[in-house]
Design an enzyme around this catalytic site. Structure first.
Site, short mmCIF file in Angstrom:
data_model
loop_
_atom_site.label_atom_id
_atom_site.label_comp_id
_atom_site.label_asym_id
_atom_site.label_seq_id
_atom_site.Cartn_x
_atom_site.Cartn_y
_atom_site.Cartn_z
N LYS A 277 -71.74 81.51 -61.80
CA LYS A 277 -71.89 80.57 -60.69
C LYS A 277 -70.72 80.76 -59.71
O LYS A 277 -70.69 81.73 -58.99
CB LYS A 277 -72.06 79.17 -61.26
CG LYS A 277 -73.46 79.09 -61.90
CD LYS A 277 -73.75 77.91 -62.75
CE LYS A 277 -75.19 78.05 -63.27
NZ LYS A 277 -75.45 77.30 -64.48
N HIS B 280 -70.88 73.94 -63.45
CA HIS B 280 -70.87 73.70 -62.00
C HIS B 280 -69.55 73.17 -61.45
O HIS B 280 -69.42 72.98 -60.25
CB HIS B 280 -72.01 72.75 -61.62
CG HIS B 280 -73.35 73.32 -61.94
ND1 HIS B 280 -73.99 74.22 -61.12
CD2 HIS B 280 -74.14 73.18 -63.03
CE1 HIS B 280 -75.13 74.58 -61.67
NE2 HIS B 280 -75.25 73.96 -62.84
N SER C 128 -76.10 69.19 -63.48
CA SER C 128 -76.60 70.33 -62.71
C SER C 128 -77.68 69.96 -61.71
O SER C 128 -77.86 70.66 -60.72
CB SER C 128 -77.10 71.42 -63.66
OG SER C 128 -78.09 70.91 -64.53
C1 LIG Z 1 -76.39 77.56 -65.58
C2 LIG Z 1 -76.02 76.61 -66.66
C3 LIG Z 1 -75.89 77.04 -67.98
C4 LIG Z 1 -76.29 78.42 -68.42
O1 LIG Z 1 -75.40 79.38 -67.99
P1 LIG Z 1 -75.91 80.88 -67.84
O2 LIG Z 1 -74.67 81.70 -67.84
O3 LIG Z 1 -76.66 80.93 -66.55
O4 LIG Z 1 -76.79 81.15 -69.02
C5 LIG Z 1 -75.43 76.14 -68.91
N1 LIG Z 1 -75.14 74.88 -68.58
C6 LIG Z 1 -75.29 74.42 -67.32
C7 LIG Z 1 -74.94 73.01 -67.01
C8 LIG Z 1 -75.75 75.27 -66.33
O5 LIG Z 1 -75.93 74.82 -65.10
#
Ligand SMILES: *Cc1c(COP(=O)(O)O)cnc(C)c1O
Length: 386
Positions: free
Chosen positions: A239, A207, A179
């Protein structure tokens, strides 16, 4: 005299001194490339809305229509009376899309990771984590009570040297797209290693899902990996999908186990059904509108070649996340503020999100960006970094 907070005040002061104090900016527009932040219009290069679906008219319409049918709240957890036909349909559609037997929706990705790891492992078991894994995976590992081992980033030799033959249940877990770095996990190799050592493999594709792969199926589609290769697949919906929530995809047995044992599933209110319906529309757009991924990757290639020509310190990323390595937290905050002055929202990433001395600008791209905006960003980057 009550209990004072002077300890906390000292801690906060220390964070400020180290330039790692965090504060919020207030957004007063829809999510998108053109965003209003603290009252000022900005070009946004910091969102994870990679495909530009968070404010898509069809997604909004699906949300509205479902709110009229279901209202807003679900009133309870999935296991009581919160699991609607819309949640159920979305689970089935995501299972078909990912090529997995079953899917289980969670309210957030953070909760999915905590829930699945703590449901699968307990004291005496082992979990192996890439050193750069997301905080929610690390926290899930700690919560489970399993023996916790971190291996060097994408270093399979280091991982193998840490696996012991007498380990009981073993889970290897990795981000799919890292990330804060944007590079990909060596998932095919990890899959071979997991099989060799009789370990489960889990990937967090927050991602990659929607962005990677021919149809947006994410890192497992990108590498052509089946449920047998990667038995635990986690994806997020907040996302690329532009909505909210997350899911775990895998075998019937895995999903049934999570329904019985994942506490962050059992003991929380179900997502609004309107979110599930909005996500069903996002899924259709992800599958049908290939141009979004094509355009995103064209913009990424344009940015990377421009940045290379200009000598900007970009990292080896193959995703919509294109970090610029800066180093110290003071400089990264300054650069991010200078960019803000010029009308660009780019986040400064500092410890503890990344290791000390590896602070960076995290630049993210959307299919809704235009090439001239990427050029403007490159100009601004040169201006603030020199
Ligand atoms: C954003 C993210 C999460 C958490 O997801 P949410 O739905 O925002 O709680 C978990 N793992 C990674 C790698 C992320 O980037």
């Amino acid at each position: 005299m009550g209990v004072g907070f002077s300890d906390l005040e000292d801690e906060l002061a220390a964070l400020k001194k180290q330039n790692i104090y965090r504060s919020r900016r207030v957004v007063s527009s829809p999510q998108g490339v053109n965003i209003r932040v603290d009252g000022k219009p900005m070009i946004n290069f910091s969102s994870n809305d990679y495909l530009g679906l968070a404010n898509h008219p069809k997604v909004i319409e699906a949300f509205k229509k479902a709110s009229r049918r279901y209202g807003v709240g679900t009133g309870s957890a999935h296991l009581i009376c919160g699991h609607t036909a819309s949640h159920h349909a979305l689970e089935e559609e995501l299972a078909a899309f990912t090529g997995r037997e079953r899917v289980l929706l969670f309210s957030t990705g953070y909760m999915a990771n905590m829930g699945v790891i703590a449901a699968l492992l307990t004291r005496g078991d082992s979990i192996f984590q890439d050193r750069l894994n997301h905080a929610s995976l690390l926290d899930g590992g700690l919560l489970s009570g399993a023996k916790f081992k971190r291996y060097f980033h994408n270093d399979l030799e280091d991982l193998e040297s840490k696996i012991k033959p007498h380990d009981r249940r073993t889970l290897i877990v990795t981000d799919g797209v890292f990330s804060m770095d944007g590079d990909l996990a060596l998932l095919p190799e990890l899959s071979v290693m997991a099989k060799k050592h009789n370990a489960w493999l889990m990937v967090d594709d927050a991602h990659g899902f929607g962005v990677l792969g021919e149809t947006g199926g994410g890192i497992v589609e990108h590498y052509g990996l089946t449920q047998d290769d990667v038995p635990v697949l986690m994806g997020t919906l907040g996302k690329s999908f532009g909505t909210f929530g997350a899911f775990i995809a895998g075998s019937h047995v895995l999903i049934e186990t999570l329904i019985q044992k994942a506490r962050s599933y059992m003991f929380t209110t179900a997502l609004p059904a309107a979110i599930a319906e909005a996500t069903r529309t996002s899924l259709e757009l992800v599958m049908v509108e290939n141009w979004r991924r094509d355009k995103l990757f064209r913009l990424l290639a344009h940015f990377r070649s421009g940045a290379e020509q200009l000598g900007l310190p970009i990292m080896a990323s193959a995703s919509a996340i294109q970090p610029l390595m800066v180093g110290d937290s003071h400089t990264v905050v300054k650069w991010s503020n200078d960019l803000l002055e010029k009308g660009f929202l780019v986040s400064a990433i500092r410890p503890p999100t990344v290791p000390r001395g590896e602070s960076r600008l995290r630049i993210t791209f959307s299919a809704d960006h235009e090439q001239h905006q990427v050029d403007q960003l490159l100009d601004a980057l040169v201006a603030v970094t020199t």
